[in-house]
Design an enzyme around this catalytic site. Structure first.
Site, PDB file in Angstrom:
ATOM      1  N   GLY A   1     180.021 114.066 -78.198  1.00  0.00           N
ATOM      2  CA  GLY A   1     179.554 113.234 -76.949  1.00  0.00           C
ATOM      3  C   GLY A   1     179.107 111.840 -78.182  1.00  0.00           C
ATOM      4  CB  SER A   2     177.363 111.638 -80.970  1.00  0.00           C
ATOM      5  OG  SER A   2     176.795 110.321 -82.694  1.00  0.00           O
ATOM      6  N   PRO A   3     179.425 108.749 -80.185  1.00  0.00           N
ATOM      7  CG  PRO A   3     178.631 106.774 -80.340  1.00  0.00           C
ATOM      8  CD  PRO A   3     178.596 107.820 -79.151  1.00  0.00           C
ATOM      9  CB  THR A   4     176.957 106.915 -84.381  1.00  0.00           C
ATOM     10  OG1 THR A   4     176.445 108.488 -83.796  1.00  0.00           O
ATOM     11  CG2 THR A   4     176.662 105.811 -84.540  1.00  0.00           C
ATOM     12  CB  ALA A   5     179.044 112.367 -84.227  1.00  0.00           C
TER      13      ALA A   5
END
Length: 197
Positions: free
Chosen positions: A12-16
């Protein structure tokens, strides 16, 4: 002894997603082993009192511009998911079920791509089924594995262990006991690996 990069993440994390686009190459360059540690970001936020960047409007707007900068630098597609925030418990359980199998990294690719490359609502069973099937995976089998109590408990334990180690968000990487938070810290991850050779 082979060095290890522990990658704690939630799709759910775009940075991930951006970190994931670079970590396999970093592992290859440094000869490190990439160890995947799926966690539930919502659980981490609840336990630590943290909140998503979008909870602060100005920070959210800045982050959107910064995500685009890094996607351009890394030369990877990034499409904001119009269903965001998406409940990622099922995709994260599917990934947890895939750990240690031949499908491990492929499954992470599939789930990240369905969130940030060709975005859909992965909280919906129909969408999960479609995504898995289109990736050449047996959707019924993987969804059954994801609902196994052992898998559920493993994901919960990963999340609790992350909080105990000082994790407050995703992506978080560990090289030994050194923690690095954010996809903009990948240079430090690589430096830490090279420094310990």
């Amino acid at each position: 002894m082979t060095q290890k990069i522990e990658f704690l993440f939630d799709v759910g994390s775009p940075t991930a997603y951006l970190a994931w686009s670079q970590l396999p190459a970093i592992a290859e360059r440094t000869g490190a082993q990439l160890e995947l540690k799926p966690i539930l970001l919502g659980g981490v936020f609840k336990a630590t009192g943290n909140a998503p960047p979008g909870a602060v409007p100005a920070k959210g707007m800045y982050m959107m511009r910064d995500l685009a900068r890094y996607a351009s630098r890394y030369q990877v597609p990034l499409t904001m998911n119009t269903h965001f925030p998406v409940n990622t418990i099922t995709p994260m359980r599917v990934i947890t079920a895939a750990l240690g199998t031949e499908q491990e990294q492929h499954m992470v690719d599939v789930m990240f791509n369905a969130m940030w490359k060709a975005p859909c609502k992965l909280s919906e069973v129909d969408e999960m089924t479609r995504v898995l099937t289109e990736a050449g995976l047996d959707a019924e089998d993987w969804l059954a594995r994801a609902s196994d109590e052992t898998v559920k408990e493993q994901l919960k334990a990963n999340t609790e262990a992350a909080v105990k180690r000082g994790v407050f968000g995703a992506p978080t990487m560990f090289v030994g006991n050194e923690m690095f938070f954010g996809q903009d810290r990948l240079d430090f991850v690589e430096d830490a690996l090279k420094g310990s050779e």
